[in-house]
Design a protein around this motif. Structure first.
Motif, short mmCIF file in Angstrom:
data_model
loop_
_atom_site.label_atom_id
_atom_site.label_comp_id
_atom_site.label_asym_id
_atom_site.label_seq_id
_atom_site.Cartn_x
_atom_site.Cartn_y
_atom_site.Cartn_z
N UNK A 99 45.13 55.95 31.60
CA UNK A 99 44.25 55.27 31.13
C UNK A 99 44.63 54.27 29.94
N UNK A 100 43.75 53.54 29.33
CA UNK A 100 43.94 52.73 28.16
C UNK A 100 43.18 53.15 26.86
N UNK A 101 43.81 53.04 25.64
CA UNK A 101 43.08 53.37 24.50
C UNK A 101 43.44 51.93 23.44
N UNK A 102 42.46 51.48 22.84
CA UNK A 102 43.00 50.55 21.82
C UNK A 102 42.60 50.92 20.45
N UNK A 244 37.90 49.04 29.46
CA UNK A 244 38.42 50.24 28.36
C UNK A 244 37.66 51.39 28.59
N UNK A 245 36.27 51.41 28.58
CA UNK A 245 35.55 52.66 28.92
C UNK A 245 35.91 52.96 30.07
N UNK A 246 35.59 52.32 31.10
CA UNK A 246 35.82 52.69 32.53
C UNK A 246 37.20 53.41 32.88
N UNK A 247 38.33 53.06 31.94
CA UNK A 247 39.74 53.54 32.19
C UNK A 247 39.53 54.96 31.45
N UNK A 248 38.60 55.21 30.79
CA UNK A 248 38.49 56.70 30.14
C UNK A 248 37.72 57.27 30.83
N UNK A 249 36.77 56.95 31.50
CA UNK A 249 35.76 57.85 32.43
C UNK A 249 36.19 58.00 33.66
#
Length: 338
Positions: A99-102, A244-249
């Protein structure tokens, strides 16, 4: 050693390319750019840490994850991650995108980081031969020890690695019991098979979720089901949730965040306002949704928990016992259709 004039890919908040910049100039001016991090585990469930070389342009001498870096213009992020893993630590292994984190950070030397980071995981049990210009040391550490070391001596670790630990990224990777005797490729295949199975069986889930969100006068909702890898996998999400939230969940460990806790506890988890919640049930990334009043209920198939159903509002909200019971019933109906 890295080329002295490395070129970075500049991006917007949604990781869309908008230009390029010389590396040091980008860090001096605080320009948002694309990056990657690789987290590597061995079959005993230990994570590989490297101690950054003192000569690095920032964070020299600090402990961090196995490998970090920046893709070159025109270079795929995964290919760049594999390249840098070999350059920094002297080995390569199969890796899987998580996933992605900023994050943003400033350093004492006047440089700063503003990165959209693609996080990868891998498993490796062979020799490690770090380039001294990149890493002056390495060690394999259990996750519990990493947490305790960060709690006791946080200044010994990189700012981004501390964030990964705080936001539970490593927990979403490889559990020690699952790691033994199972290759990264096989785990990735199992995860893909789980996701594909849910996609085939639940093509109508987005429409069902939209009805549930409307029936409960909510603004957003999500449906997750437990996959073959024992993690929660996203089956449907309301429009408007940030990428970015979708990538985490998309994948959630059981026991983490409201959805993971609802499954672990086999009971509803609520928050009157996730923006101000101090219970510890809400993960930091949830605030990026802009939502407030939220509830997640376990999805039951008979007496077995098979997933999680959540709805949320942009304003504060406390759900009544009658509403909670109705949402649990909706979950049981979802179980029958998955």
């Amino acid at each position: 050693m890295e080329a002295p004039r490395e070129t970075l890919i500049l991006v917007d908040a949604d990781d869309r390319e908008i230009g390029t910049s010389e590396k040091i100039d980008a860090h001096r001016r605080g320009l948002l750019h694309r990056a990657f991090s690789v987290v590597v585990w061995d079959s005993a469930g230990r994570q590989l840490l490297q101690k950054r070389a003192l000569g690095k342009y920032h964070s020299g001498g600090l402990w961090t994850n196995a490998c970090c870096g920046h893709p070159r213009p025109g270079e795929a992020v995964e290919a760049a991650a594999m390249r840098r893993l070999g350059e920094e630590m002297g080995f390569t292994c199969e890796i899987e995108w998580l996933g992605i984190v900023q994050y943003d950070a400033s350093f004492e030397n006047g440089l700063s980081e503003r990165e959209v980071v693609h996080v990868f995981r891998g498993r490796y049990d062979g020799p490690v031969r770090p380039d001294p210009a990149e890493a002056e040391g390495y060690q394999w550490c259990a996750l519990d020890r990493i947490r305790s070391d960060i709690a006791e001596t946080p200044d010994r670790f990189s700012v981004w690695f501390k964030r990964y630990i705080a936001e539970e990224w490593p927990v979403a990777l490889i559990r020690p019991s699952a790691a033994r005797g199972t290759s990264t490729a096989h785990r990735a295949e199992a995860s893909t098979m789980a996701s594909d199975a849910h996609s085939d069986a639940s093509s109508d889930m987005p429409a069902i979720l939209a009805r549930i969100v409307g029936d409960f006068a909510a603004d957003s909702g999500t449906i997750h089901f437990i996959g073959l890898d024992a993690h929660l996998h996203l089956a449907a999400a309301s429009p408007g949730i940030p990428d970015a939230v979708l990538a985490i969940i998309r994948t959630i460990p059981v026991g983490k965040g409201m959805a993971g806790l609802a499954v672990e506890r086999a009971e509803p988890v609520t928050a009157c306002n996730i923006q101000t919640d101090a219970s510890g049930d809400v993960r930091p990334g949830a605030k990026a949704t802009g939502l407030a009043g939220s509830i997640v209920v376990p999805i039951f198939d008979g007496e077995t928990v098979v997933g999680a159903l959540g709805v949320a509002n942009r304003s504060e909200r406390t759900f009544s016992d009658e509403e909670i019971a109705r949402l649990v019933l909706e979950g049981r109906r979802l179980a029958a259709r998955r």
